[in-house]
Every structure is written in structure tokens, then in C-alpha cells.
Design a protein around this motif. Sequence first.
Motif, PDB file in Angstrom:
ATOM      1  N   GLU A 151       0.827  -1.208   0.000  1.00  0.00           N
ATOM      2  CA  GLU A 151       0.000   0.000   0.000  1.00  0.00           C
ATOM      3  C   GLU A 151       0.857   1.252   0.000  1.00  0.00           C
ATOM      4  O   GLU A 151       0.563   2.223  -0.700  1.00  0.00           O
ATOM      5  N   LEU A 152       1.950   1.227   0.772  1.00  0.00           N
ATOM      6  CA  LEU A 152       2.860   2.362   0.792  1.00  0.00           C
ATOM      7  C   LEU A 152       3.537   2.535  -0.560  1.00  0.00           C
ATOM      8  O   LEU A 152       3.690   3.658  -1.057  1.00  0.00           O
ATOM      9  N   ARG A 153       3.925   1.429  -1.181  1.00  0.00           N
ATOM     10  CA  ARG A 153       4.574   1.489  -2.498  1.00  0.00           C
ATOM     11  C   ARG A 153       3.655   2.152  -3.527  1.00  0.00           C
ATOM     12  O   ARG A 153       4.080   3.019  -4.288  1.00  0.00           O
ATOM     13  N   GLU A 154       2.387   1.757  -3.522  1.00  0.00           N
ATOM     14  CA  GLU A 154       1.435   2.327  -4.484  1.00  0.00           C
ATOM     15  C   GLU A 154       1.227   3.818  -4.239  1.00  0.00           C
ATOM     16  O   GLU A 154       1.176   4.619  -5.168  1.00  0.00           O
ATOM     17  N   MET A 155       1.139   4.203  -2.959  1.00  0.00           N
ATOM     18  CA  MET A 155       0.940   5.603  -2.613  1.00  0.00           C
ATOM     19  C   MET A 155       2.134   6.450  -3.041  1.00  0.00           C
ATOM     20  O   MET A 155       1.983   7.551  -3.579  1.00  0.00           O
ATOM     21  N   LEU A 156       3.343   5.934  -2.792  1.00  0.00           N
ATOM     22  CA  LEU A 156       4.563   6.645  -3.187  1.00  0.00           C
ATOM     23  C   LEU A 156       4.683   6.731  -4.698  1.00  0.00           C
ATOM     24  O   LEU A 156       5.121   7.749  -5.245  1.00  0.00           O
ATOM     25  N   ASN A 157       4.313   5.667  -5.387  1.00  0.00           N
ATOM     26  CA  ASN A 157       4.396   5.651  -6.841  1.00  0.00           C
ATOM     27  C   ASN A 157       3.541   6.761  -7.448  1.00  0.00           C
ATOM     28  O   ASN A 157       3.889   7.355  -8.464  1.00  0.00           O
ATOM     29  N   ASN A 158       2.409   7.058  -6.792  1.00  0.00           N
ATOM     30  CA  ASN A 158       1.509   8.093  -7.299  1.00  0.00           C
ATOM     31  C   ASN A 158       2.007   9.504  -6.986  1.00  0.00           C
ATOM     32  O   ASN A 158       1.823  10.422  -7.779  1.00  0.00           O
ATOM     33  N   ILE A 159       2.627   9.668  -5.808  1.00  0.00           N
ATOM     34  CA  ILE A 159       2.990  11.030  -5.390  1.00  0.00           C
ATOM     35  C   ILE A 159       4.364  11.453  -5.900  1.00  0.00           C
ATOM     36  O   ILE A 159       4.684  12.646  -5.966  1.00  0.00           O
ATOM     37  N   LEU A 160       5.218  10.491  -6.273  1.00  0.00           N
ATOM     38  CA  LEU A 160       6.547  10.835  -6.790  1.00  0.00           C
ATOM     39  C   LEU A 160       6.409  11.334  -8.228  1.00  0.00           C
ATOM     40  O   LEU A 160       6.431  10.566  -9.188  1.00  0.00           O
ATOM     41  N   SER A 161       6.255  12.639  -8.351  1.00  0.00           N
ATOM     42  CA  SER A 161       6.080  13.275  -9.658  1.00  0.00           C
ATOM     43  C   SER A 161       6.575  14.699  -9.583  1.00  0.00           C
ATOM     44  O   SER A 161       7.064  15.150  -8.540  1.00  0.00           O
ATOM     45  N   ASP A 162       6.416  15.438 -10.691  1.00  0.00           N
ATOM     46  CA  ASP A 162       6.845  16.839 -10.690  1.00  0.00           C
ATOM     47  C   ASP A 162       5.897  17.722  -9.889  1.00  0.00           C
ATOM     48  O   ASP A 162       6.143  18.915  -9.730  1.00  0.00           O
ATOM     49  N   GLN A 163       4.800  17.144  -9.364  1.00  0.00           N
ATOM     50  CA  GLN A 163       3.873  17.916  -8.530  1.00  0.00           C
ATOM     51  C   GLN A 163       4.155  17.745  -7.036  1.00  0.00           C
ATOM     52  O   GLN A 163       3.464  18.312  -6.200  1.00  0.00           O
ATOM     53  N   LEU A 164       5.161  16.957  -6.699  1.00  0.00           N
ATOM     54  CA  LEU A 164       5.547  16.767  -5.299  1.00  0.00           C
ATOM     55  C   LEU A 164       6.248  18.013  -4.773  1.00  0.00           C
ATOM     56  O   LEU A 164       7.146  18.553  -5.417  1.00  0.00           O
ATOM     57  N   SER A 185       1.990  16.953  -2.074  1.00  0.00           N
ATOM     58  CA  SER A 185       2.071  17.364  -3.473  1.00  0.00           C
ATOM     59  C   SER A 185       1.014  18.441  -3.703  1.00  0.00           C
ATOM     60  O   SER A 185       0.328  18.871  -2.771  1.00  0.00           O
ATOM     61  N   MET A 186       0.853  18.858  -4.943  1.00  0.00           N
ATOM     62  CA  MET A 186      -0.170  19.862  -5.241  1.00  0.00           C
ATOM     63  C   MET A 186      -1.568  19.324  -4.969  1.00  0.00           C
ATOM     64  O   MET A 186      -2.493  20.092  -4.699  1.00  0.00           O
ATOM     65  N   GLU A 187      -1.746  18.008  -5.024  1.00  0.00           N
ATOM     66  CA  GLU A 187      -3.074  17.414  -4.903  1.00  0.00           C
ATOM     67  C   GLU A 187      -3.325  16.662  -3.601  1.00  0.00           C
ATOM     68  O   GLU A 187      -4.462  16.588  -3.142  1.00  0.00           O
ATOM     69  N   ARG A 188      -2.258  16.079  -2.995  1.00  0.00           N
ATOM     70  CA  ARG A 188      -2.496  15.170  -1.874  1.00  0.00           C
ATOM     71  C   ARG A 188      -1.469  15.344  -0.764  1.00  0.00           C
ATOM     72  O   ARG A 188      -0.348  15.815  -1.008  1.00  0.00           O
ATOM     73  N   ARG A 189      -1.883  14.939   0.442  1.00  0.00           N
ATOM     74  CA  ARG A 189      -0.966  14.759   1.568  1.00  0.00           C
ATOM     75  C   ARG A 189      -0.967  13.274   1.920  1.00  0.00           C
ATOM     76  O   ARG A 189      -2.017  12.637   1.939  1.00  0.00           O
ATOM     77  N   ILE A 190       0.202  12.731   2.177  1.00  0.00           N
ATOM     78  CA  ILE A 190       0.293  11.335   2.558  1.00  0.00           C
ATOM     79  C   ILE A 190       1.094  11.206   3.850  1.00  0.00           C
ATOM     80  O   ILE A 190       1.867  12.092   4.213  1.00  0.00           O
ATOM     81  N   GLY A 191       0.907  10.104   4.540  1.00  0.00           N
ATOM     82  CA  GLY A 191       1.658   9.851   5.764  1.00  0.00           C
ATOM     83  C   GLY A 191       1.751   8.364   6.020  1.00  0.00           C
ATOM     84  O   GLY A 191       0.933   7.576   5.530  1.00  0.00           O
ATOM     85  N   ALA A 192       2.743   7.977   6.770  1.00  0.00           N
ATOM     86  CA  ALA A 192       2.919   6.576   7.147  1.00  0.00           C
ATOM     87  C   ALA A 192       3.567   6.514   8.516  1.00  0.00           C
ATOM     88  O   ALA A 192       4.464   7.307   8.829  1.00  0.00           O
ATOM     89  N   LEU A 193       3.114   5.589   9.357  1.00  0.00           N
ATOM     90  CA  LEU A 193       3.669   5.365  10.687  1.00  0.00           C
ATOM     91  C   LEU A 193       3.988   3.885  10.837  1.00  0.00           C
ATOM     92  O   LEU A 193       3.186   3.023  10.449  1.00  0.00           O
ATOM     93  N   VAL A 194       5.155   3.585  11.400  1.00  0.00           N
ATOM     94  CA  VAL A 194       5.568   2.207  11.632  1.00  0.00           C
ATOM     95  C   VAL A 194       5.452   1.927  13.127  1.00  0.00           C
ATOM     96  O   VAL A 194       6.049   2.631  13.946  1.00  0.00           O
ATOM     97  N   SER A 195       4.693   0.915  13.503  1.00  0.00           N
ATOM     98  CA  SER A 195       4.493   0.579  14.905  1.00  0.00           C
ATOM     99  C   SER A 195       5.712  -0.140  15.469  1.00  0.00           C
ATOM    100  O   SER A 195       6.647  -0.492  14.737  1.00  0.00           O
ATOM    101  N   LYS A 196       5.691  -0.374  16.782  1.00  0.00           N
ATOM    102  CA  LYS A 196       6.793  -1.083  17.440  1.00  0.00           C
ATOM    103  C   LYS A 196       6.983  -2.481  16.857  1.00  0.00           C
ATOM    104  O   LYS A 196       8.094  -3.017  16.821  1.00  0.00           O
ATOM    105  N   LYS A 197       5.869  -3.090  16.403  1.00  0.00           N
ATOM    106  CA  LYS A 197       5.943  -4.443  15.854  1.00  0.00           C
ATOM    107  C   LYS A 197       6.209  -4.468  14.354  1.00  0.00           C
ATOM    108  O   LYS A 197       6.184  -5.524  13.725  1.00  0.00           O
ATOM    109  N   GLY A 198       6.450  -3.288  13.773  1.00  0.00           N
ATOM    110  CA  GLY A 198       6.785  -3.226  12.356  1.00  0.00           C
ATOM    111  C   GLY A 198       5.597  -3.069  11.435  1.00  0.00           C
ATOM    112  O   GLY A 198       5.761  -3.065  10.209  1.00  0.00           O
ATOM    113  N   LYS A 199       4.382  -2.901  11.981  1.00  0.00           N
ATOM    114  CA  LYS A 199       3.204  -2.723  11.144  1.00  0.00           C
ATOM    115  C   LYS A 199       3.161  -1.293  10.617  1.00  0.00           C
ATOM    116  O   LYS A 199       3.343  -0.337  11.367  1.00  0.00           O
TER     117      LYS A 199
END
Length: 386
Positions: A3-16, A85-99
Motif C-alpha cells: 500500500e505504501l509502495r502504491e501511494m509513493l508511486n503516485n505522489i513521486l512526480s513533478d507535482q511533489l 504534493s499539489m493534490e495530496r498529503r500522505i503519511g505513514a507510521l511504523v508501529s513497534k511491531k513493524g506494522k
Amino acid sequence: MDELREMLNNILSDQLYQLILSNPRKKEGAFKVKFRPVTVKGELLFQMTVYEGTKVFHENMDKPSALVEILGRMENDFRQLEGESMERRIGALVSKKGKITVKSSKVQRDPQKRDILPDLSHNRTKKYLLEEGKPVPFLVDLGVQTQEGKIVRARYDKFRQINRYLEFVEDILPAFGEGPIHIIDFGCGKSYLTFALYYYLHERKGREVSITGLDLKEDVIRHCSRLAREYGYQGLRFLRGDIADYEKEDEVDMVVSLHACDTATDYALKKAVDWGAKVIFAVPCCQHEVNGQIQNEKLAPVFKYGLVKERIAALLTDAVRANLLEEKGYDAQILEFIDMEHTPKNILIRAVKGAPARDTQIRQATELLHVDTTLQRLFEDAEVRE
């Protein structure tokens, strides 16, 4: 990670605009990594900026390489990710157990400002969180800015210091969650950093914020209270009081203690832990206590030089504090801060709640050096009462 890979793939552009990795899992290595798009000879690349100690490293890479780099660092090195980016904000948090928990939201921008594009220049002037050319009331009153928002050359170091402080704040924003933020600033003094904190969180980030500045000087409290009223900062108040005796709060999200002298820092840290503060910022000063205690027969040739002994004692004091916070369930870092005015003290203890509590073995070190700090005694006395 998919899920993180897909989100990053979308936001990594010239609009970031930028993407930030923070809250490192290890004490050594980088404490923050930023990514932004750049164009080099007409090709879209992503510039990685790595902050490690006092050094900064840059590297340009294509999108596939940037994607691999970010995912690898989130898997092994960092617990937090934020991007916009110009269109979206994204975030990710890693828990103590790696989730990994990811989030994404659409950005609601002023229609008249839709043409504000990311700066893709390769070598650009450093962009500060408080921008040059945009007047901020408290910076104008401080003499840091002119009425037009230009930085006064003689006060540029102050401008850099305030922005450096806010960069440390920016890194830990995810720790607050989405609700209101309640902050206590012990020993706020003239409060230019307190005003900066309120302005950044409330005016720039749109957060609901309540900040209480505490100081012993009545004239300082009157002055700061007047300025807060003039600026319309309704969530910012100033009270006269002592750190050790302050009992007016039950729950606090962040405790700030900048330039508190000697053991006053210890009382601020103890209060923060008692309140269960999510974030602690402390820039200690005048660590006399340990300097009067520290001794070791084998290190006597080192300690005979007063200046050397003083600096070792100061560093040891802050190392003890950071370790004790780790034992209370905080992820503690010791970072280099820009020098405070009139003092060379430039260490920031930044602690974020949520790490597993553990025995750091710090007492073995303090026993070896015949040191017993105020913070150790405060925690030990509390354990006895429990």
C-alpha cells in the motif's frame, strides 16, 4: 509495504513539494531524510537530502531508485513519513511491531493559488518554514524582519535559529495525532520561540493549539501577554510560576524547556513524564550538579583540567537525562541546535513517547563516575511512593 509502495508511486512526480522521513529507529546515522523533485538537463529526478549529525548530504536519483530508497529506509531506519504534493498529503507510521499504517487525503487549496508549482531547480536557495518576504508580526517586533518581511541582515542568525527549531517540530508532528495540541513552555523568557511555535502550528498548519508559557519574571509575563493579545493569539497565554511547583495541568501533549538552568531541566522532564507528554523538547543549560560530583581515579588526569571536566559533566548530564527518558518509554535523541542567544549551549534533547521502556544500564555509568543526578532521584522517589 504494498500500500505504501502504491501511494509513493503516485505522489513521486513533478507535482511533489517534499517528502520527509523522520523519527529514526537508531541513534546513529541519519535523523531525517527529505526528497524533492528536480530537473537536471531536462530530466525529472528526485533529490535526496540526508541529515546526519551536523552534516548534510545530497544525491539525485530517478523515480525507481527513489522509490526503492524510500521503502528501504522506512523498512529499516525510520518510523514516520510525511509527503505533500499539489493534490495530496500522505503519511505513514511504523508501529513497534513493524506494522505500517498509511494515510492519504486530498489537499484543499485556495483556487487563486493553484498555480503555485513545486520548485524544480537543482541548486536553490534554502527554503525556510518561516519564509523570507512574508512579514510575521512577532518577527517584525523582534527586529528580525522589516515591515515588508525582509530579513534584517544583523538578525539573520536569529531567523535561522527560529526556523531550525521549527524544523525539529515539523519532524514530530505525526506524534500529536489529529486532535487539539496542549503545550507547556517552562521558562519561556522573552518567548520568541514560543510565539514561533504557536504561529507555525496554528497559523501555518491550521492546528487547534493551546500553549502556556511559564516564567518567574513578572515583567516578562506582562510583556508577552500584551503581545499575544495584540497578535490575536487566543490560544497563547503566559503565567508567572516555578517549574517545580506548577500543578495546574492534568494532561499535556508537549513540554518545552529551553535554557532552563541546571536542575530546573530535571523538574521539567519529570513533569513531562508525569503528564504522559507525547513530545518533550529540552535545551539544558548550566549543568553544575554533575560537575561537582563527577570523579574517577583512572580519569583523574582528564578531570584535572577544569574546562574539560565541565564539558564532560555537561554532556554526561544530558546523556543521563536521555537514557532515563528511554527507560520511561520515550524515543530520545540528542541533537545539535543552533546556539541560543548569549550562550554556547546547543544540545537539544528531543523525546517522543511510544518506544518500549527498557533498562539502559545508565546507572552503571553514573555509579562508575560517582554521580547521582536530580532526575534520577526524582524518578526513584516516585517509584518508592508507588
